[in-house]
Design an enzyme around this catalytic site. Sequence first.
Site, short mmCIF file in Angstrom:
data_model
loop_
_atom_site.label_atom_id
_atom_site.label_comp_id
_atom_site.label_asym_id
_atom_site.label_seq_id
_atom_site.Cartn_x
_atom_site.Cartn_y
_atom_site.Cartn_z
N LYS A 61 -39.94 -26.18 35.98
CA LYS A 61 -40.38 -26.03 37.37
C LYS A 61 -40.31 -27.38 38.06
O LYS A 61 -40.62 -28.40 37.48
CB LYS A 61 -41.82 -25.48 37.42
CG LYS A 61 -42.02 -24.20 36.62
CD LYS A 61 -41.13 -23.08 37.07
CE LYS A 61 -41.37 -21.82 36.24
NZ LYS A 61 -40.18 -21.07 35.96
N GLY A 62 -39.89 -27.35 39.31
CA GLY A 62 -39.78 -28.59 40.07
C GLY A 62 -38.35 -29.06 40.23
O GLY A 62 -38.09 -30.01 40.94
N CYS A 63 -37.42 -28.38 39.56
CA CYS A 63 -36.00 -28.70 39.71
C CYS A 63 -35.42 -27.82 40.81
O CYS A 63 -35.71 -26.63 40.87
CB CYS A 63 -35.23 -28.43 38.42
SG CYS A 63 -35.46 -29.69 37.17
N GLU A 64 -34.62 -28.42 41.66
CA GLU A 64 -33.95 -27.67 42.72
C GLU A 64 -32.95 -26.69 42.10
O GLU A 64 -32.81 -25.56 42.55
CB GLU A 64 -33.23 -28.65 43.64
CG GLU A 64 -32.65 -28.04 44.87
CD GLU A 64 -32.06 -29.11 45.77
OE1 GLU A 64 -30.85 -29.35 45.65
OE2 GLU A 64 -32.81 -29.69 46.57
N SER A 65 -32.26 -27.14 41.08
CA SER A 65 -31.32 -26.29 40.34
C SER A 65 -32.06 -25.63 39.19
O SER A 65 -33.17 -26.04 38.86
CB SER A 65 -30.18 -27.14 39.76
OG SER A 65 -29.58 -27.89 40.77
#
Length: 146
Positions: A61-65
């Site tokens: 969680k927290g990744c754009e991808s």
Amino acid sequence: MQNPLTPDASLFTPLDSELTQGVNLIEQATNWQEKYRQIMLLGKKLPNLAEELRLESAQVKGCESQAWLYHLQVNEQHFYLADSDARIVKGLIAVLLVATQGKTSQQIAAFDVNQYFDTLGLSGQLSPSRTNGLHALANVIKDSAA
């Protein structure tokens, strides 16, 4: 990080020396374009995660991808399997794994992602969303080794 489907322990291995050499090439590159190219090449060298392991429960969680991370501790060493649907993120994952794969809890706790990326000449080169995703990945790696 418990997942309903866990990768076979035999998949958690030390990284190929090509990945370590790739990180050295990033550090030696004299401009951002060459560093970016080396990151992309590293992403190609990182093995793909099997489709059945690309589970929401393994997503960072927290990744754009989309990015997936699995952890296994063998004795005192920590090993990771990771992948992303974005080539640049996959390359950045490889850069992180070179610094953390096979390390002890103490070594991973002492790992400073900002200092590491400064050393590689990558600080300030990544977009804020990529930087946030990178920190999210580093935090999951650190948390799983704690």
